[in-house]
Design a protein around this motif. Sequence first.
Motif, PDB file in Angstrom:
ATOM      1  N   TYR A   1       8.198   0.895  -2.031  1.00 52.85           N
ATOM      2  CA  TYR A   1       9.631   0.632  -2.644  1.00 52.85           C
ATOM      3  C   TYR A   1       9.923   2.492  -1.541  1.00 52.85           C
ATOM      4  CZ  TYR A   1      13.276   1.623  -5.827  1.00 52.85           C
ATOM      5  OH  TYR A   1      14.258   1.980  -6.054  1.00 52.85           O
ATOM      6  N   GLN A   2       9.252   3.634  -1.988  1.00 47.78           N
ATOM      7  CA  GLN A   2       9.762   4.982  -0.535  1.00 47.78           C
ATOM      8  C   GLN A   2      10.415   4.604   0.319  1.00 47.78           C
ATOM      9  OE1 GLN A   2       7.520   7.361  -1.600  1.00 47.78           O
ATOM     10  NE2 GLN A   2       7.640   8.210  -4.513  1.00 47.78           N
ATOM     11  N   ILE A   3       9.104   3.687   1.088  1.00 51.13           N
ATOM     12  CA  ILE A   3       9.691   3.747   2.536  1.00 51.13           C
ATOM     13  C   ILE A   3      10.759   2.573   2.644  1.00 51.13           C
ATOM     14  CG2 ILE A   3       8.669   2.637   4.613  1.00 51.13           C
ATOM     15  CD1 ILE A   3       6.830   5.316   3.902  1.00 51.13           C
ATOM     16  N   LYS A   4      10.610   1.754   1.754  1.00 53.46           N
ATOM     17  CA  LYS A   4      11.818   0.529   1.784  1.00 53.46           C
ATOM     18  C   LYS A   4      13.306   1.985   1.932  1.00 53.46           C
ATOM     19  CE  LYS A   4      11.265  -3.470   0.097  1.00 53.46           C
ATOM     20  NZ  LYS A   4      11.619  -4.176  -0.684  1.00 53.46           N
ATOM     21  N   GLN A   5      13.406   2.728   0.677  1.00 52.73           N
ATOM     22  CA  GLN A   5      14.595   3.640   0.773  1.00 52.73           C
ATOM     23  C   GLN A   5      14.414   4.482   1.343  1.00 52.73           C
ATOM     24  OE1 GLN A   5      15.564   1.582  -2.188  1.00 52.73           O
ATOM     25  NE2 GLN A   5      16.559   3.362  -3.085  1.00 52.73           N
ATOM     26  N   LEU A   6      13.884   4.635   2.001  1.00 55.69           N
ATOM     27  CA  LEU A   6      14.216   5.817   3.522  1.00 55.69           C
ATOM     28  C   LEU A   6      14.759   4.631   4.728  1.00 55.69           C
ATOM     29  CD1 LEU A   6      13.491   8.669   4.815  1.00 55.69           C
ATOM     30  CD2 LEU A   6      10.805   7.248   4.979  1.00 55.69           C
TER      31      LEU A   6
END
Length: 375
Positions: free
Chosen positions: A193-198
Amino acid sequence: MSGSDLGVLRKLLAHDLMQVYVRLILLLTVAWFCVETFAPFLALILWSLILAVSLHPLNTWLSQRLHLSEGKAAIIFILIALLIVGIPTVLLGVSLAEHVTEWVSILSDHHFQVPEANPAVADWPVVGQALFDLWQRAHEDLVSAAKMVQPQLIASGRVLLGAVANTLLALVLFFVALLIAGFMMANATKGGYQIKQLLGTFADHQRGDELQDLVVATIRSVSNGVVGVAFLQALALGVGFLILDVPAAGVLALAVLFLGVLQLPSSLFVVFPVLAWVWLAGDGSMVANVLGTVYLFAASMSDNLLKPYLLGRGVDTPMPVVLIGALGGMAAEGLIGLFVGAVMLSVGYKLLMSWVEHSVAEHEKLEASSLQSDP
């Protein structure tokens, strides 16, 4: 606008520009410090990330089968991997260190000479007598030559010793990377999820999801279909070499690994000579030789079955890109770079091609819409 207003405007612009410069300098300083601090760990973290992305489907399958959370399943998975992969890898690493150390001591010996030919070699079929004669001539004529090149031999021994030290270090870092990969798999949902947000901050969210899927597919395709197959094949053949008591089993397994990543046939360069040694010079029984031959031949042919299946499940990456990445990574980072370089250059290539295709598609779409709007 009066002169006083222009003066006030200039002061405001100068103040704002100064604020921008100060913030930019502070930002670059912090970024430089972070890069310098993180640089020594970059290869290890990339290796861990590649392992985590490649092994995550297996961890998910284990989690569903055992009805456990991602974290508990990751702990069990890493323990199983350390037992199945770790023990043979350590044995091959010890074998590699022992044989290279022995070679270094031989090369550093000031009384080094070619040993006298073994009479039993003359009894070998077809090539025995020729090999015996060649060996005996080398023993008689190369003693003085060996003494002349003694300094070069000692330098070669030091190079071999440095190579085995780097290999053993890479072996230790592999287990460290595997442990870090387990931690990443335990937090895969949150990390994804954090990579997707980044990625969504650099592009729109739809495009960010597409890039994430492309990177994951590329990593799994190359790491499993090229690097993973080469590692498993080297491990399987190395275990066979150890069981058959083949000299320098660790060195031969490392050669198989290099050849596999470089997409060269290991059976031609390693397995066939080993089989010749097993039958001509080995002390095993007929049954052991037959079983060993079948096992080594099957292990050497396993890549022909695994590569189409694993590569077909990802994205198609040109083999020259993988080859250049492996060679360049090995030159830059040693054995770690052999794995990381091949995967990361493939990821960069696919991202570049995706960006080009996306830009071309947008340009064609704009041209089509402009042609439709013209009367």
